[in-house]
Design a protein around this motif. Structure first.
Motif, mmCIF file in Angstrom:
data_model
loop_
_atom_site.group_PDB
_atom_site.id
_atom_site.type_symbol
_atom_site.label_atom_id
_atom_site.label_comp_id
_atom_site.label_asym_id
_atom_site.label_seq_id
_atom_site.Cartn_x
_atom_site.Cartn_y
_atom_site.Cartn_z
ATOM 1 N N ILE A 1 -2.653 1.575 0.849
ATOM 2 C CA ILE A 1 -1.869 1.042 -0.257
ATOM 3 C C ILE A 1 -0.740 0.185 0.294
ATOM 4 C CG2 ILE A 1 -2.451 2.897 -1.829
ATOM 5 C CD1 ILE A 1 0.188 4.189 -1.147
ATOM 6 N N GLY A 2 0.007 -0.432 -0.608
ATOM 7 C CA GLY A 2 1.128 -1.264 -0.160
ATOM 8 C C GLY A 2 0.642 -2.546 0.485
ATOM 9 N N SER A 3 1.330 -2.956 1.530
ATOM 10 C CA SER A 3 1.058 -4.284 2.077
ATOM 11 C C SER A 3 -0.357 -4.381 2.644
ATOM 12 C CB SER A 3 2.086 -4.637 3.145
ATOM 13 O OG SER A 3 2.042 -3.691 4.184
ATOM 14 N N GLN A 4 -0.838 -3.310 3.248
ATOM 15 C CA GLN A 4 -2.201 -3.371 3.757
ATOM 16 C C GLN A 4 -3.186 -3.429 2.596
ATOM 17 O OE1 GLN A 4 -3.781 -4.106 6.275
ATOM 18 N NE2 GLN A 4 -5.807 -3.363 5.780
ATOM 19 N N GLY A 5 -2.856 -2.769 1.488
ATOM 20 C CA GLY A 5 -3.696 -2.841 0.301
ATOM 21 C C GLY A 5 -3.805 -4.258 -0.222
ATOM 22 N N ARG A 6 -2.750 -5.046 0.017
ATOM 23 C CA ARG A 6 -2.782 -6.446 -0.411
ATOM 24 C C ARG A 6 -3.286 -7.356 0.701
ATOM 25 N NH1 ARG A 6 2.342 -4.903 -2.071
ATOM 26 N NH2 ARG A 6 3.221 -5.994 -0.301
ATOM 27 N N LYS A 7 -3.591 -6.759 1.858
ATOM 28 C CA LYS A 7 -4.002 -7.530 3.039
ATOM 29 C C LYS A 7 -2.935 -8.546 3.424
ATOM 30 C CE LYS A 7 -8.841 -6.881 3.132
ATOM 31 N NZ LYS A 7 -10.172 -7.422 3.029
ATOM 32 N N GLU A 8 -1.713 -8.095 3.435
ATOM 33 C CA GLU A 8 -0.643 -9.005 3.809
ATOM 34 C C GLU A 8 0.109 -8.472 5.006
ATOM 35 O OE1 GLU A 8 1.404 -9.195 0.176
ATOM 36 O OE2 GLU A 8 -0.110 -10.490 -0.700
ATOM 37 N N GLN A 9 -0.528 -7.557 5.708
ATOM 38 C CA GLN A 9 0.185 -6.916 6.786
ATOM 39 C C GLN A 9 -0.138 -7.622 8.095
ATOM 40 O OE1 GLN A 9 -0.954 -2.872 7.739
ATOM 41 N NE2 GLN A 9 1.149 -2.293 7.415
ATOM 42 N N LEU A 10 0.822 -8.362 8.614
ATOM 43 C CA LEU A 10 0.591 -9.043 9.876
ATOM 44 C C LEU A 10 1.298 -8.331 11.013
ATOM 45 C CD1 LEU A 10 0.818 -12.777 8.895
ATOM 46 C CD2 LEU A 10 -1.190 -11.434 9.380
ATOM 47 N N LEU A 11 2.396 -7.701 10.664
ATOM 48 C CA LEU A 11 3.184 -7.051 11.706
ATOM 49 C C LEU A 11 2.878 -5.560 11.692
ATOM 50 C CD1 LEU A 11 6.359 -8.887 10.662
ATOM 51 C CD2 LEU A 11 5.183 -9.246 12.793
ATOM 52 N N ASP B 1 4.966 -0.079 8.466
ATOM 53 C CA ASP B 1 4.568 1.320 8.339
ATOM 54 C C ASP B 1 3.240 1.454 7.593
ATOM 55 O OD1 ASP B 1 5.717 0.366 6.129
ATOM 56 O OD2 ASP B 1 7.274 1.879 5.951
ATOM 57 N N GLN B 2 2.623 2.594 7.780
ATOM 58 C CA GLN B 2 1.338 2.820 7.128
ATOM 59 C C GLN B 2 1.536 3.576 5.827
ATOM 60 O OE1 GLN B 2 -1.067 5.895 8.821
ATOM 61 N NE2 GLN B 2 0.269 6.143 10.587
ATOM 62 N N ASP B 3 0.845 3.121 4.790
ATOM 63 C CA ASP B 3 0.844 3.835 3.524
ATOM 64 C C ASP B 3 -0.620 4.055 3.145
ATOM 65 O OD1 ASP B 3 3.821 3.022 2.411
ATOM 66 O OD2 ASP B 3 2.844 1.419 3.505
ATOM 67 N N SER B 4 -0.942 5.262 2.738
ATOM 68 C CA SER B 4 -2.322 5.500 2.360
ATOM 69 C C SER B 4 -2.392 6.683 1.406
ATOM 70 C CB SER B 4 -3.167 5.794 3.590
ATOM 71 O OG SER B 4 -2.575 6.830 4.329
ATOM 72 N N VAL C 1 3.908 0.657 -5.044
ATOM 73 C CA VAL C 1 2.925 0.442 -3.973
ATOM 74 C C VAL C 1 1.576 1.072 -4.304
ATOM 75 C CG1 VAL C 1 4.574 0.249 -2.091
ATOM 76 C CG2 VAL C 1 3.638 2.470 -2.663
ATOM 77 N N PHE C 2 1.581 2.069 -5.196
ATOM 78 C CA PHE C 2 0.321 2.726 -5.503
ATOM 79 C C PHE C 2 -0.630 1.852 -6.299
ATOM 80 C CE2 PHE C 2 3.035 6.379 -4.636
ATOM 81 C CZ PHE C 2 2.222 7.076 -3.775
#
Lengths: 198, 637
Positions: B368-378, B381-384, B461-462
């Protein structure tokens, strides 16, 4: 008729004569230095330590370090100040005349760089006068003034630590005078390139 | 003469290789001859082809970039942090520098004279080994750090590059099938088949005179135009198109297009009057272009430990960095990075499953969060969250227990890779966020239908999620619930709208940046909270209310909104652009400072960048108005 001038020259101690001879040439060496003193009055207060480090071609030379503590036993005793800290200092100790003599031999004709240099130079001149020498003839630069110029500040004074922090220089916990001299040297290099001095 | 500074430098050096192999006294002696250099930001210490200096360097403070120039563009080889050594070439070679060392920010560097250090190198095997090794890695590539022993003097940077370099040199068949001009068509076909090639070069005294490919056999032999007993010269295409060695992908492609051929013959000097070196086929080009992210994905699938995964993640950082440097579109980088991160998460879960045995029920692991939006380049933190299918009541406890243990292992692996646990503990290993589908549906229902009732903190973020591993149907079920609830849910939009607009404004009344006034980041600009998050939140609100499914990235959301709501298309498109600009700022800052890129230090920015940043903050105001108009933000404001 001008004999009296020569006579004055003759009275100088040997080390001062060597120093004066070197002043004819211009040096490419800078010496960043700092003094520890008992106070801010150049007439009454005395120098407790001198630390300096050489800079050539924009490089600080770690091998080119000068550090001396002056155990001013008499002064400290007279004024009822404890002198434990002088005894504890790891720096080599010399009496005032010898210390100054060594320092003059160290700086030679280099350009002096300090933090509030005018005061430090004044302190040194005071001691030199006692030893029957003239005033320091080195060119001198003040990083506080340089810093104010770079950042266009009008504040009255900027402490050394403050400047070190602004430039993210590593500040060690226990700051010895030599560390200060080293920081002054680094800061000087930064300011020098920012001001575009050659 | 005593020397406090020499001790201070020795104290610094003793913690780093190779200096830790030397005694303290030796270090003090070495320190005496060190010279200290100050490098201003972007100042070059040495350049390619500069004559060798008489010393090598240790970074005391700041970051030094080592770069090579390839096709007139600078390419980053390595970053040196405090304690790293570089510029070792004078130790081992006589020719000029093969790379450029440049200060990434204000740096202080120790120069250690070679003549002083050399005696210690010859006396001390460990020091020599380390220097050789770091010479090899610094001159080649970071990705070779794992491979020991391979030490060359030259920089073989043109191969093995782990970035999206289009202008890389090709790897191609360097031992092509060469046949004489007397060979018959039949024998040639047999040779090609035996060797599993698709082509052969016909040579005369080593020089290429023609080439045959599968196509020739199909077009000329199978159609009966050339008999199989005839010499190959009847069949071959001549003259051959020849190229030099070290041709880049781009150039090879151009040559093929120009001549309308599928194979290029590599010769010694690039003409057909010299020796054959190899054959480049169209297939090689495809492989070269799809090369690197693909290789990373493969590596992830093969990894068996957190350490291996971490090395893959490090390579990804390099890819991102070099991609940014050569201005590859950010959306493209984001989608590649997103896929790789997803694969990382998936592998971490697989590793946990390998350890714990197969799961007792079907599940879905959602990032979830930024990785859920595929915007995580750096490395943020991990959200799941973890959803498992409904199980009978008597099995519930065991099932939940299993999944929590699974999540703990997987998140711990990811933590080792470099993804810190979320500060609010939004991770699947948290009891709260690891539950059955029914519980999750209840959870979403309560969040969406009665927002603000139980707590003011429904974390938005959810509502951005992407499945990393597990059962697709579970994710679909959740999506359905969300969109069913979202339909005409004024209260929920109200809540989200307020949430989006509550963020502190980025600019003051006088159009100055609103910087942090206190705390650790004093004087810095909070890029994440003041600029990026409002755009992200607004995009989420708008897509949910418009019922757009399956688009998670903020950029794509705005693009899609522009299509379905043409009246405000301009605002949306501006926001999409602004989002990209802001993300780029954040990523660059993060890479530069090795941080999560949330805070920008404005002092270090030049005027042009500042203006660009300001311009990117403008579209948000229009968007704010739009949201205020569309949703009556009354209940929670």
């Amino acid at each position: 008729m001008l004999d009296w001038l020569k006579n004055i020259q003759k009275e100088y101690p040997e080390f001062w004569k060597t120093y004066l001879e070197k002043m004819d040439k211009k040096s490419n060496r800078y010496v960043a230095f700092t003094l520890e003193t008992t106070g801010l009055n150049s007439r009454k207060d005395v120098i407790l330590s001198i630390a300096a480090i050489g800079i050539v071609q924009d490089q600080v030379l770690i091998g080119d370090v000068f550090e001396i503590a002056i155990p001013q036993y008499k002064y400290l005793h007279d004024n009822g100040i404890t002198h434990d800290f002088v005894l504890e200092s790891k720096m080599p100790k010399l009496a005032e005349p010898a210390a100054i003599e060594n320092f003059i031999a160290f700086i030679e004709n280099a350009v002096l760089v300090g933090h509030r240099t005018y005061f430090d130079v004044e302190m040194l001149n005071e001691v030199l006068e006692k030893l029957g020498c003239g005033r320091l003839r080195n060119e001198a630069l003040d990083i506080e003034i340089m810093y104010k110029k770079v950042h266009d500040l009008s504040e009255k004074s900027i402490a050394l630590d403050e400047m070190a922090k602004a430039y993210k220089l590593p500040v060690t916990e226990h700051v010895s005078p030599t560390d200060d001299a080293y920081n002054i040297a680094l800061m000087f290099l930064k300011l020098k390139s920012k001001l575009g001095l050659k | 003469m005593s020397n406090a500074i020499a001790y201070r430098v020795a104290d610094f050096l003793k913690d780093f290789e190779p200096f830790n192999f030397l005694s303290y006294d030796e270090l003090v002696v070495i320190a005496q001859s060190i010279r200290v250099l100050n490098l201003d930001k972007n100042k070059t210490l040495f350049q390619i082809n500069d004559a060798l200096h008489d010393s090598f360097y240790v970074v005391a403070h700041g970051i030094i970039q080592l770069m090579v120039v390839s096709d007139a563009e600078e390419m980053l080889l390595n970053k040196c942090h405090a304690g790293d050594i570089f510029g070792l070439r004078p130790f081992f070679a006589k020719n000029n520098y093969q790379m450029t060392a440049k200060a990434k920010d204000d740096c202080i560097v120790y120069a250690i004279p070679i003549t002083v250090f050399k005696p210690y190198v010859s006396k001390n095997q460990a020091v020599l080994d380390f220097l050789l090794e770091s010479f090899a890695t610094n001159s080649k590539n970071q990705s070779d750090k794992m491979a020991k022993g391979l030490i060359t003097d030259s920089i073989a940077f043109s191969e093995n590059q782990s970035d999206l370099l289009y202008f890389q040199t090709l790897t191609y068949n360097r031992s092509p099938l060469k046949i004489g001009i007397q060979t018959t068509v039949k024998d040639t076909a047999q040779l090609i088949t035996d060797n599993l090639y698709d082509s052969a070069v016909i040579t005369e005294q080593g020089n290429p005179v023609g080439i045959v490919t599968d196509k020739d056999f199909r077009a000329k032999v199978a159609t009966g135009r050339v008999a199989i007993s005839q010499p190959i010269t009847q069949l071959m295409s001549a003259p051959v198109v020849t190229v030099i060695e070290n041709i880049s992908v781009a150039e090879a492609q151009l040559v093929m297009l120009k001549h309308g051929v599928t194979h290029l013959c590599v010769t010694y000097d690039g003409t057909d009057k010299s020796e054959v070196k190899g054959i480049i086929s169209e297939h090689d080009l495809v492989v070269a272009q799809a090369n690197n992210p693909g290789v990373l994905l493969k590596e992830i699938r093969k990894s068996t430990s957190a350490k291996e995964l971490k090395s893959v993640r490090d390579k990804l950082t390099e890819i991102i960095q070099s991609s940014l440097q050569r201005n590859i579109p950010l959306t493209h980088i984001q989608s590649i990075a997103g896929e790789i991160t997803l694969a990382l998460v998936k592998r971490a879960i697989e590793l946990a499953i390998l350890e714990l045995g197969s799961p007792p029920a079907r599940y879905a692991w959602l990032c979830i969060g930024s990785q859920g939006r595929k915007e995580q380049l750096l490395l943020t933190d991990q959200d799941s969250i973890l959803i498992f299918e409904d199980v009978p009541a008597d099995k519930y406890r065991d099932t939940k227990d299993y999944f929590i243990r699974l999540a703990k292992k997987a998140t711990a692996t990811l933590e080792k890779v470099g993804y810190k646990l979320c500060a609010q503990n939004h991770v699947a290993s948290n009891m709260l966020w690891c539950k059955s589908l029914t519980d999750w549906i209840k959870q979403y229902n309560s969040w969406m239908n009665t927002p603000g009732e139980k707590s003011n903190e429904i974390s938005s973020v959810f509502f951005d999620y992407e499945m990393a591993s597990g059962e697709q149907k579970i994710e679909d079920a959740l999506t359905e619930v969300i969109f069913k609830n979202a339909k005409n849910n004024v209260l929920f939009y109200d809540f989200l709208g307020n949430d989006a607009l509550r963020k502190p404004p980025p600019l003051t009344f006088f159009k100055k940046f609103n910087v942090e006034e206190e705390g650790e980041f004093k004087g810095k600009f909070d890029l994440k909270n003041r600029a990026i998050l409002p755009l992200v939140d607004a995009a989420r609100l708008l897509t949910l209310s418009n019922g757009i499914k399956g688009i998670n990235s903020t950029f794509q959301r705005y693009k899609q909104l522009a299509i379905i709501d043409p009246k405000h298309a301009e605002i949306y498109l501006n926001c999409a652009e602004a989002f990209l600009t802001l993300s780029k700022f954040s990523t660059e800052e993060g890479l530069k400072e090795d941080s999560n890129g949330h805070f920008l230090s404005l002092e270090d920015m030049n005027k042009v960048d500042k203006e660009r940043l300001k311009a990117a903050l403008v579209p948000m105001r229009d968007l704010e108005e739009l949201i205020k108009d569309n949703y009556q933000l009354t209940q929670f404001s």
